[in-house]
Enzyme design. Structure first.
Site, PDB file in Angstrom:
ATOM      1  N   GLU A   1       6.956   5.616   3.163  1.00 31.40           N
ATOM      2  CA  GLU A   1       8.327   6.045   3.436  1.00 31.40           C
ATOM      3  C   GLU A   1       8.389   7.378   4.179  1.00 31.40           C
ATOM      4  OE1 GLU A   1       7.215   4.711   0.701  1.00 31.40           O
ATOM      5  OE2 GLU A   1       8.655   3.275  -0.128  1.00 31.40           O
TER       6      GLU A   1
ATOM      7  N   THR B   1       6.445  -2.328   2.663  1.00 26.38           N
ATOM      8  CA  THR B   1       5.683  -1.706   1.597  1.00 26.38           C
ATOM      9  C   THR B   1       5.836  -2.576   0.358  1.00 26.38           C
ATOM     10  OG1 THR B   1       5.473   0.279   0.243  1.00 26.38           O
ATOM     11  CG2 THR B   1       7.657  -0.168   1.127  1.00 26.38           C
TER      12      THR B   1
END
Lengths: 547, 547
Positions: free
Chosen positions: A335, A188
């Site tokens: 996440e 990410t």
């Protein structure tokens, strides 16, 4: 620890660790003949899917992949991606889904950081990988993915995917192992620092999948997923497993359509030809579908869409709805595997005309089962559910990343106080509806309260003199922070700047805003700084104000 | 063991053990005002349900219940039962759901075997418990459950349920603990030996629930459960948690109706008054509903029913369907939590008229997701899926009892070879459809093959001279076993017995049956021995034949 009753299992009792291979059991039993489609290139049945996954496992093993190894994948959304979602974790290895939109430098960083052992690379990304080859520190081999004729490459490839599958045996005894084994990994990217590795275990993916089948299937009104739906993802498979829906679709035995590259006209064509009924995408892609050559002036009846990734405006939702698309929202992040919230419509919502339902449908939604979600203030106290007060969303769920790969400090920050901190600021209304208002780093902390920069921007942008606006918090001795607004005026607007500032302050004051939330300073500029992906670069604005 | 990649969690990361308390999170968020109804006695909202569960936890704690203790419950199907399904396991204790239909002697056995600490007892069962009190070796206290006015009792009760709840605090911080802690316990009775204790953990019940939401919600055609359904169980809550559906309904936020005692006219009335749309029951109860005073000549439109427990005949299914009931089948047993298989209708099934669909709807169904199911022969080899060959169903799933309480030997027999042995003999057709043909103890092993005694009975019963029939295997030197048929003739049938035997043998032979499967011996009797619950007592028949 509390002393509960725990009974050792009887001799021979099978403990049943939660493993991705189990997600494959039901689809082929329910619908052995249902199709997996790769754009206009390939189509085959669930029986073949299961056989190909076993062949792929043999091909990977022959290429030297062992349990605990990491396999990198650079491909468009395809049947191969789906097969890797299963085969790689099922042999005990980790699937690193490489973000092909990152810069070459960032791709290199992620592949070395992940310690990739084998790289599966589509012809289109050969130039990129060839360029990086000399700097890849852990890679031991390459495997080529080809749509038609294999491209020439200087990489030492073990062979071509379809060719290797054709040669491989179609039986493979997938082993059992610890359900907490890592199955997938991807990166990410934030506005600062290196990409961070987010990973999920077999247990987490199984639980996310089981919960999503129920959540998407048992909706009131029109359920998003039923066993006769046709699924096509329009969020990339490299990013948080296309929201985990390929696992859901496979468990249910749905027809699945993988579109390759996301070209809007092509997506519209696939919707029509393959009779797609369910997709998920970000609002920008929906807008492209509605406006592209093949899509404009067209209807999309029977297409149910889960929108997420960024806020869905009423304008796009109305347009999509008027053209036959059933619009729902979802909320989550890399996440969180990702699903945390989805639209939930009550019986009284469903009795309203669609135009009135859209106000609910474009909101963040209600937390799905098994998700414990709250909003907290800076001290960690619960914030009331009054639809007004802002707090940071913190969550617990059985499918959240347990840290960032090889970044214990960043992982501990993510999990401060035993809750995963999303960094999203939201209110929750009396009906349980969550509404994201801002990112925590952009929220303005003033007079002991949090003010959403997005709400202020939205308010200011309604003034006829304003073309675009950005609001950031700047340090203030008395209030902690005070909002400052950067404004680009509409062309042809000639009001004196000082006068306009006073005008805008009065305008904001009328908008039910506390006194300290009114920007003390308006700065008139010709352009608002943007990031490379087109978002307002608030970090840069703040830095420039402070320097 | 295979070496996979396992990463220790970041500091603070919440591991999220699967606990029953998490099943409560979503229902009250989705539908805070939805009702829980106890027949015509009480109704309250999900908000109240959650509050009452916290009050009950306080009341139980005040009564001395600690984590690891066992709480026995003797009640009709009620809101209290639902509250106990949550509160007792949520404080870390075990809920023993006492089978109130057992003999006093068997109830005593189970309560002592379970080592019950506290007994929650409804007024109607006070006489039973008072009678047993002196022999209950572990019980430390009693708590009285009353519908209207509390009955007098000589038991030293700590108080009455509603009264204690009203007095208790409405906050309780439910602790975390190991997800493998036992949550529930009940006893299963066979034809021989003592009742056996079957138990399920928090993890197992959470996984069974999540899977059932998807399975029941995402059906093709009419889904069995959607968020606007109204649920009323008609299989008792003491038996395998009413098939686990109260947990499913609570997670989804469905309106729930608990009927108290199962009186058919009352059930029909509740269906009408509360607008029930989903129930599960055994075929006998369905038949009683169709034929009772309030039900006969009535329609039951919008009532979806999951039938299980014993085979559903085409006759009952047709009658129910003609009167508006949507009929589905499920398969499972006490040891399996219970759901293993349910009806699955493909698109082509759904295009057929209902009468033709019923042949599929009355079968055992297709294994649900996460269930690994196969049929094996006496040597443990897989039996082909040809819709003909018989094998014992053995299963793996994440929600199977890991043994029998304090019976390691019986537990090991159940789990022989790492698969749970159901004792059910079935065939599986090419479409994955499982069809139960017999119990393994009743199947006849002859000439190296297995013959279903039920199939032979069904065939013989079609002969016009036969009123009822029982088939058992008796020892045969040449064949291992040979079938023997006990026949009760239709009244007024005068054919010579020897002649009738030959007739029946020819009749059976025409029914596509192997030569060795034709009963060599027909015995004509006036009555077929039955068990106390009305099933054919094959054990007794075999014993009498061998003596």
């Amino acid at each position: 620890m509390i002393e509960t009753k725990i009974i050792p299992p009887a001799a021979g009792a099978y403990a049943y660790p939660l493993l991705i291979k189990q997600l494959l059991l039901s689809g082929v039993r329910y619908e052995p003949g249902r199709e997996i489609v790769y754009a206009d290139k390939l189509r085959y049945s669930y029986q073949t899917l299961n056989q190909r996954i076993r062949r792929l496992a043999n091909a990977l093993t022959a290429a030297g992949v062992k349990a605990g190894d990491t396999v990198a994948l650079l491909d468009w959304d395809s049947h191969r991606y789906l097969e890797c979602f299963f085969a790689v974790p099922m042999i005990g290895a980790v699937l690193h889904t490489v973000n092909i939109r990152l810069s070459a430098e960032q791709v290199l960083f992620t592949m070395n950081h992940a310690e990739d052992d084998l790289v599966l690379v589509h012809d289109d990304f050969l130039p990129l990988v060839e360029q990086l080859q000399g700097q890849l520190t852990t890679v031991k081999g390459y495997l080529q993915l080809t749509d038609e004729t294999a491209a020439e490459t200087c990489l030492p490839v073990v062979g071509e995917y379809e060719h290797l599958l054709a040669e491989a045996a179609d039986q493979y005894a997938f082993p059992d192992f610890d359900e907490n084994s890592v199955a997938t990994l991807f990166y990410t990217t934030g506005t600062t620092g290196d990409p961070k590795g987010v990973y999920f275990t077999h247990r987490q993916l199984v639980l996310h999948t089981l919960n999503a089948v129920g959540t998407l299937g048992a909706y009131q009104g029109l359920p998003l997923l039923r066993s006769d739906d046709v699924y096509m993802p329009i969020t990339p498979m490299f990013h948080v497993h296309a929201w985990g829906v390929p696992y859901v679709a496979t468990l249910m035995g749905l027809k699945q359509v993988y579109p390759g590259r996301y070209e809007p006209n092509r997506l519209v064509q696939l919707y029509r030809e393959e009779k797609v009924t369910f997709s998920h995408c970000v609002p920008t892609i929906l807008q492209m579908i509605l406006n592209c050559e093949a899509g404009k002036h067209s209807r999309f009846d029977g297409w149910k869409m889960l929108l997420g990734g960024s806020a869905l405006t009423l304008g796009i939702a109305s347009e999509a709805s008027a053209r036959g698309i059933q619009v729902h929202s979802g909320y989550g992040m890399s996440e969180t595997c990702p699903v945390l919230c989805t639209t939930y419509l009550r019986a009284d919502d469903l009795q309203q005309p669609m135009q009135d339902q859209l106000a609910t449908r474009i909101k963040t939604g209600v937390p799905v089962p098994m998700v414990d979600l709250k909003i907290i203030d800076a001290e960690g106290n619960d914030v009331p559910h009054d639809g007004e007060a802002l707090g940071e969303i913190v969550v617990r769920a059985p499918w959240l990343t347990q840290g960032y790969l090889k970044e214990p400090q960043k992982g501990a920050e993510l999990w401060q106080g035993g809750w995963l901190h999303t960094g999203d600021m939201a209110s929750i209304d009396a009906r349980g509806g969550v509404e994201i208002k801002d990112r925590i780093k952009d929220v303005i902390k003033t007079g002991g309260e949090w003010i959403s920069s997005l709400e202020l921007e939205s308010l200011i942008s309604e003034h006829p003199a304003v073309m675009s606006v950005a609001v950031v918090g700047i340090v203030d001795e008395q209030w902690g922070e005070r909002p400052m607004a950067l404004v680009v005026c509409e062309p042809g607007h000639y009001l004196d700047r000082k006068l306009l500032e006073a005008h805008l302050q009065t305008f904001v004051e009328r908008g039910r805003i506390n006194k300290w939330a009114i920007p003390k300073q308006f700065k008139f500029v010709t352009e608002i700084p943007k990031t490379s992906v087109g978002k307002i670069n608030k970090k840069l604005i703040r830095e420039e104000e402070m320097s």
